[in-house]
Design a protein around this motif. Sequence first.
Motif, short mmCIF file in Angstrom:
data_model
loop_
_atom_site.label_atom_id
_atom_site.label_comp_id
_atom_site.label_asym_id
_atom_site.label_seq_id
_atom_site.Cartn_x
_atom_site.Cartn_y
_atom_site.Cartn_z
N ASN A 55 0.80 -1.22 0.00
CA ASN A 55 0.00 0.00 0.00
C ASN A 55 0.84 1.27 0.00
OD1 ASN A 55 -2.22 -1.62 0.02
ND2 ASN A 55 -2.87 -1.17 2.08
N VAL A 56 1.85 1.32 0.86
CA VAL A 56 2.67 2.52 0.95
C VAL A 56 3.71 2.58 -0.16
CG1 VAL A 56 2.36 2.77 3.44
CG2 VAL A 56 4.23 1.39 2.59
N ALA A 57 3.87 1.47 -0.90
CA ALA A 57 4.85 1.44 -1.99
C ALA A 57 4.23 1.81 -3.32
CB ALA A 57 5.48 0.05 -2.07
N PRO A 64 2.31 -1.93 6.40
CA PRO A 64 2.62 -0.59 5.88
C PRO A 64 3.97 -0.06 6.32
CG PRO A 64 0.36 -0.69 6.68
CD PRO A 64 1.02 -1.97 7.10
N THR A 65 4.34 -0.29 7.59
CA THR A 65 5.63 0.20 8.09
C THR A 65 6.79 -0.52 7.41
OG1 THR A 65 4.62 0.68 10.23
CG2 THR A 65 7.02 0.63 10.14
N LEU A 66 6.68 -1.84 7.33
CA LEU A 66 7.73 -2.63 6.69
C LEU A 66 7.84 -2.29 5.21
CD1 LEU A 66 9.84 -4.90 6.80
CD2 LEU A 66 7.98 -6.55 6.42
N GLY A 67 6.69 -2.19 4.54
CA GLY A 67 6.70 -1.84 3.12
C GLY A 67 7.28 -0.46 2.88
N GLY A 68 6.96 0.49 3.78
CA GLY A 68 7.52 1.83 3.66
C GLY A 68 9.03 1.86 3.83
N TRP A 69 9.51 1.13 4.83
CA TRP A 69 10.97 1.11 5.09
C TRP A 69 11.70 0.46 3.92
CZ3 TRP A 69 15.00 -2.28 5.41
CH2 TRP A 69 16.17 -1.80 6.01
N GLN A 116 -1.35 7.18 0.54
CA GLN A 116 -1.32 7.97 -0.69
C GLN A 116 -1.48 9.46 -0.40
OE1 GLN A 116 -3.78 6.42 -3.95
NE2 GLN A 116 -4.33 8.50 -4.53
N LEU A 117 -2.41 9.80 0.49
CA LEU A 117 -2.62 11.19 0.88
C LEU A 117 -1.38 11.75 1.58
CD1 LEU A 117 -4.29 13.75 1.57
CD2 LEU A 117 -5.20 12.50 3.54
N LEU A 118 -0.83 11.00 2.51
CA LEU A 118 0.31 11.48 3.28
C LEU A 118 1.54 11.70 2.41
CD1 LEU A 118 -0.06 9.23 6.48
CD2 LEU A 118 -0.52 11.68 6.26
N GLN A 119 1.76 10.82 1.43
CA GLN A 119 2.94 10.95 0.59
C GLN A 119 2.77 12.03 -0.48
OE1 GLN A 119 5.00 6.95 -0.38
NE2 GLN A 119 2.98 6.31 0.31
N GLU A 120 1.59 12.11 -1.08
CA GLU A 120 1.40 13.04 -2.19
C GLU A 120 1.16 14.47 -1.73
OE1 GLU A 120 -1.66 11.62 -4.74
OE2 GLU A 120 -0.47 9.93 -5.49
N THR A 170 8.09 5.29 4.70
CA THR A 170 8.25 4.77 6.06
C THR A 170 7.39 5.53 7.05
OG1 THR A 170 10.55 4.18 5.56
CG2 THR A 170 9.93 4.26 7.88
N LEU A 171 7.41 6.86 6.98
CA LEU A 171 6.63 7.67 7.91
C LEU A 171 5.14 7.49 7.67
CD1 LEU A 171 6.91 9.64 10.22
CD2 LEU A 171 6.95 11.52 8.57
N ALA A 172 4.74 7.32 6.40
CA ALA A 172 3.33 7.07 6.10
C ALA A 172 2.88 5.74 6.71
CB ALA A 172 3.11 7.06 4.59
N GLY A 173 3.76 4.74 6.64
CA GLY A 173 3.44 3.46 7.27
C GLY A 173 3.36 3.57 8.78
#
Length: 527
Positions: free
Chosen positions: A37-39, A158-163, A304-308, A315-318
């Motif tokens: 999701n975060v990727a 989400p955290t692992l995928g973000g990192w 998606q909102l947090l990154q865009e 990582t932070l979004a996760g």
Amino acid sequence: MPDASDKGEYGNANPWIIAILVAIATFMEVLDTTIANVALRYISGGLAVSSDEASWVITTYLVANSIVLCASGWIAEMFGRKNFFLVCIALFTVSSLLCGFAWNLQALLVFRVVQGLAGGGMTPVAQSILAAAFPPAKRSQGFALYGIAVVVAPAVGPTLGGWLSDNLSWHWCFLINVPVGLISLVLISVNVPSSPNKKKERERLWTRGLDFDFVGFLLIVIFLGGLEVVLDRGQIDDWFDSRFIVTFAAISATALLLFIPWELNRRQPLIDIKMLTGRQFGTCFVIMLMTGALLIATTQIMPQLLQEEFGYTATLAGLAISPGGAVTMLMMVVVGRLGFVQPRYLIAAGAAIACYAMVDLLRVTSNADYWYFAWSRIYLGIGLPLIFIPITTASYDGIPPSKTDQASALINLARNFGGSMGVALSQTVLARREPFHQSRLIEHIGSWNPIYNDTLGRIQGYLNGRAATGSSSGTSMAIVNEMVQSQATLLAYIDVFVALGVIAVVMVPLALTLRTVSRNVGAKSAH
């Protein structure tokens, strides 16, 4: 000598070792529902596709997962639980490797479908292996360990995928499954025995022939697959103004219309349609469909909102989603002790809290901080467990023991396909409402508007000051346009939260229509 009743179906095999190994394999599968999701932003950039096209990586997995649930019980029965589980792990591992090396979006989606098919077979079979490994008196302990893995995985994903995306690449969101899958494959093949009783039963079934509803399975594949194409491509192709979308919608609808009478006249149908027409189970199915939409859509749209819009790293979004996962773990324990409360009241309360989480997000501004988003996820983490556990108890009420496996498969199908529909809904609302808000905001831009003139003057003064120091960049109008675009996008995200909030609101009266469930039924369903 221990009594035979103290042993499971696998005799002297250690049930806790089996439970741990099965939980690890299931953790890997459930993790893949959220780890990407975060990727999505990285996948979108790496494969040169739009954000809504990148979201297909999630939806195709969920749909494939849903399709195989319809047939997993029959496959496990005919070929053996352990054999089917090992094949699923092997296929999941290989498809994860292929996903990691995908060269374009089309290849990635194909490999995600294979991964979803393998993952969908793992979940119900894992539960069957656990039930067989433990004696009835200790079965709930094994399911508790399994439940922790299922709950922790979406929180860690989400955290692992973000990192992984920030520090390595999005490919590692899939490649990380490979060593885990290989280790699980070896350890499960060695430590999980085959049941001699089940082997004799399989031999008896094979003498009767392959009594599988191939036509029904083909029709449900066409129905779900066609509907998924409509949901994924609808926004891009302008929905029913597109001949392509109309064609696939017609194919999907035709498959459904053929599927219903076919299943009603089968002696052993793939899906018992009559279960869905019952008030209790049918309502539970719809509620789980909405719950899946709420869970998966928020897990996809929030990063998606947090990154865009807020410039968060993956990582932070996760990490902004993770506190909600921790609360969900705690609430699973709490809700497990609320068996004395009728499921309909717990489900209604959970839906109301989920609605509050969506309403709270309507206050979002460009100055919102990390904890604002973390708290909204915490509220959701409180509400959703109040739905997930009681819905299982309520759905089994009135279902004969011979139909419990099918009831479980249908509830899981509702959650997964509901998630796919939720993601499609969110992306459609976002894409449609952003230009709408932009056009409305532009209507207020003009020399006749004193607020606009004041803002333009302030920006021009700021730019003139920077020009005097030799650091001016851009023009005042360009900055205004950028502000309008940002505001339009934020308002479109608010519309998404409104849509998801409406779904949560509808769940409340639906939950209250469920009938009273006896405590004995609830106890049985826990096993």
